[in-house]
Design an enzyme around this catalytic site. Structure first.
Site, short mmCIF file in Angstrom:
data_model
loop_
_atom_site.label_atom_id
_atom_site.label_comp_id
_atom_site.label_asym_id
_atom_site.label_seq_id
_atom_site.Cartn_x
_atom_site.Cartn_y
_atom_site.Cartn_z
N ALA A 21 0.84 -1.19 0.00
CA ALA A 21 0.00 0.00 0.00
C ALA A 21 0.87 1.24 0.00
CB ALA A 21 -0.91 0.00 1.22
N MET A 27 4.84 0.53 11.95
CA MET A 27 5.74 -0.34 12.70
C MET A 27 5.06 -1.62 13.16
SD MET A 27 7.97 2.31 15.02
CE MET A 27 6.56 3.15 15.75
N LYS A 31 -4.21 -6.15 5.99
CA LYS A 31 -3.27 -5.78 7.05
C LYS A 31 -2.87 -7.03 7.84
CE LYS A 31 -4.46 -1.85 9.15
NZ LYS A 31 -5.29 -0.81 9.83
N ASP A 52 -14.69 -0.41 10.59
CA ASP A 52 -14.85 -1.83 10.91
C ASP A 52 -13.90 -2.64 10.03
OD1 ASP A 52 -15.82 -4.08 12.11
OD2 ASP A 52 -17.70 -4.15 10.98
#
Length: 616
Positions: free
Chosen positions: A349, A355, A370, A404
């Site tokens: 992305a 981090m 993610k 969400d």
């Protein structure tokens, strides 16, 4: 009598095999129990709304999120003794099910599908079947032959003893009588403050809106099909209840929602008319808590809602009405469909790398993926902490300011769709979270979240009024989160993003905590000049200490941003403001955070209470 030698293993006697019909029936009974409790929670929400028990509604919303997994575990536990020590239970050294075992589970699936004839929630029952099957049969054994990869039962036109929506005909009865009947038909036990007055204001507002949107020629304005249709039950969330419907005229659908709230004396009143698709899109946003709504046929509700907002998927609506497992299932089906009809590559992305998470995206798909890094470069941060904070957001009222997420395990994707740079990143940063098997990359744990334009990128391109309004909204988002017992922790601009409708949303949850955990402090005066210039602070700092004065050092370096921030939100740099907000939260005070612009309120409601949190 012969004895077994010390080295032999006495196998337990095999139990008789249960029938496929019996196993399918047990799973369906588990689902029916789940859905009856799901409906009861919505019926309970109506009672809580009538009595203005706002904390009760929030508690009910949090608890309901756990219902599905609890019922899946319960059903799997009941199946355990039935399947134990039968020929259906693979031994520890078997790599796959035997042909007899495969045939049995295929029969269970067929029997389950047959039992759904006439069922009112077949699509949700199929998802429940998948969840239980995947729990009973580990990933080593289950395959798509045992699961409902595609729906077996069509959900269109499922009949119900109680239709999903009611129709009213203002040409026959008049607009005010039709609206009055529509509202009283919901059977609220608590009295209205002044229903006749509210209905007159509502009718006046509706006529004003329609005159702007219908043809100018009076002869063409109203057609013979003119009617108002509203879903049969109310939508409850936080301190509001919503009538959701559509006005149909000349076959054109005009979506609307009517917001009901309580007066300080705990009488019900009509607060607002939401009269556009954007209004309803905001109401059903992925940044809001799930609705509590009683539905015998959820698919009928979803079909109705999709007629109001065709741009929203069925997955989003199932999520919004609290059936998030069904939403998650449909979302994944949509994703696989898109993957099969696209050719672009997953890639890292854009933006500043975090981090805690490795983030990647598929450019043609409006979501980001993610994954928690194996090594997190933040003190005291580990996988369990990150997961707990994402769960906190899932259960919390997101107040329209937190996104969400869809959480998945064991997601298998074609390796050829990953860019070389992304593959290298995954191998370096999340090796424990991926498995490379032949042509596939299996993601052991991943969050999927709506893609937004990061605020730091937006601010770097914006100027003038656009920049000022973005900074203004940034401060408002922080205020609303704080009023809702959320301290964002890391408030850097890269952790906020803009939605399609231009609403600013927080989406990085690594460091969030509740406001009541925090200790907001002023920086004490330095004892001397040397202490002030030292690299280390001259004052002790506790684990949850926050010094709002420090925000200016890492947020307000840009002069334009600083001027806008100080114009609207200077008090956010003052510990006193934060402590006052924390104290209100600790006292159990729930602020009014409206999921609609205040211009949509009826005229005499528009003067907001000074303590009300007002979204823009």
């Amino acid at each position: 009598m012969p004895f077994a030698s010390d080295h032999s293993i006495i196998e337990p006697a095999q139990r008789p095999m249960p029938s496929p019909e019996h196993v399918a029936s047990m799973i369906l009974q588990g689902f029916n129990r789940h859905y009856s409790l799901f409906r009861y929670s919505a019926q309970r929400a109506k009672v809580l709304f009538e009595s203005a028990h706002w904390h009760g509604i929030q508690q009910l919303s949090r608890e309901r999120i756990e219902y599905y997994d609890m019922r899946v575990r319960e059903c799997a536990a009941l199946l355990g003794p039935v399947l134990k020590n039968t020929a259906l239970t693979p031994s520890s050294n078997e790599q796959e099910l035997s042909p007899e075992q495969q045939q049995f589970w295929q029969q269970v699936k067929r029997e389950f599908a047959h039992s759904l004839a006439g069922h009112k929630q077949p699509e949700c029952a199929e998802t429940f079947f998948n969840s239980v099957s995947c729990r009973v049969l580990s990933r080593t054994y289950f395959n798509n032959d045992f699961l409902f990869v595609r729906p077996a039962i069509a959900t269109e036109y499922i009949d119900s003893a109680l239709p999903s929506y009611r129709s009213y005909y203002p040409l026959d009865t008049g607009l005010i009588p039709a609206l009055t009947q529509m509202i009283t038909d919901f059977g609220l036990a608590s009295p209205f403050a002044d229903l006749p007055s509210d209905v007159r204001l509502l009718a006046r507002r509706a006529i004003h809106v329609l005159r702007q949107r219908l043809p100018r020629d009076p002869g063409l304005r109203i057609g013979p099909d003119c009617q108002i249709q509203v879903l049969n039950t109310l939508f409850f969330r936080n301190k509001g209840a919503y009538i959701v419907g559509r006005f149909i005229n000349h076959t054109t659908i005009h979506p609307f929602a009517i917001a009901l709230t309580h007066t300080p004396s705990h009488h019900i009143e009509i607060d607002a008319l939401l009269d556009s698709a954007d209004d309803l899109s905001t109401l059903f946003s992925f940044t809001r808590a799930y609705f509590l709504v009683d539905m015998e046929v959820p698919s009928a509700y979803v079909h109705f809602l999709q007629s109001l907002l065709p741009r929203k998927s069925a997955a989003e609506f199932y999520n919004a009405i609290g059936l998030q497992k069904q939403g998650k299932n449909l979302f994944y089906r949509d994703f696989l469909h898109h993957l099969g009809h696209s050719s672009d590559l997953f890639q890292l992305a854009p933006g500043i790398k975090g981090m805690v998470m490795t983030v990647f995206t598929l450019p043609s798909y409006p979501y980001v993926f993610k994954m928690i890094r194996d090594t997190i470069a933040k003190d005291g941060m580990d996988h369990a902490t990150v997961k707990s904070r994402y769960l906190l957001v899932k259960k919390h009222d997101r107040a329209g300011r937190m996104a969400d997420t869809w959480e998945y395990s064991q997601v298998a994707l074609p390796k050829r769709r990953f860019s070389p740079e992304l593959l290298e990143e995954l191998r370096q940063e999340v090796p424990s979270q991926i498995e490379e098997t032949g042509d596939l990359i299996v993601l052991r744990h991943v969050y999927i979240e709506r893609r937004m334009l990061p605020l730091n990128i937006y601010l770097s391109r914006a100027s003038g009024t656009a920049l000022e309004m973005a900074v203004k909204q940034y401060g408002e988002a922080i205020r609303e989160l704080a009023a809702n017992n959320i301290f964002p922790g890391d408030m850097l601009y890269k952790n906020f993003g803009l939605t399609r409708l231009g609403r600013l949303v927080f989406y990085d949850y690594d460091e969030i905590q509740t406001m009541t955990e925090m200790n907001f402090r002023h920086i004490p005066p330095a004892p001397n000049e040397e202490a002030e210039l030292a690299s280390e602070p001259w004052y002790p700092i506790g684990p949850n200490d926050v010094f709002p004065e420090e925000f200016r050092w890492f947020l307000l370096g840009d002069r334009r941003i600083r001027e806008a921030f100080m114009k609207y939100h200077a008090e956010l740099l003052n510990a006193d403001w934060w402590n006052a907000c924390r104290d209100r939260v600790a006292q159990g005070r729930l602020e009014n955070i409206y999921p609609y612009d205040l211009s949509k309120r009826l005229p005499h409601r528009r003067v907001a209470n000074p303590t009300t949190v007002i979204p823009h």
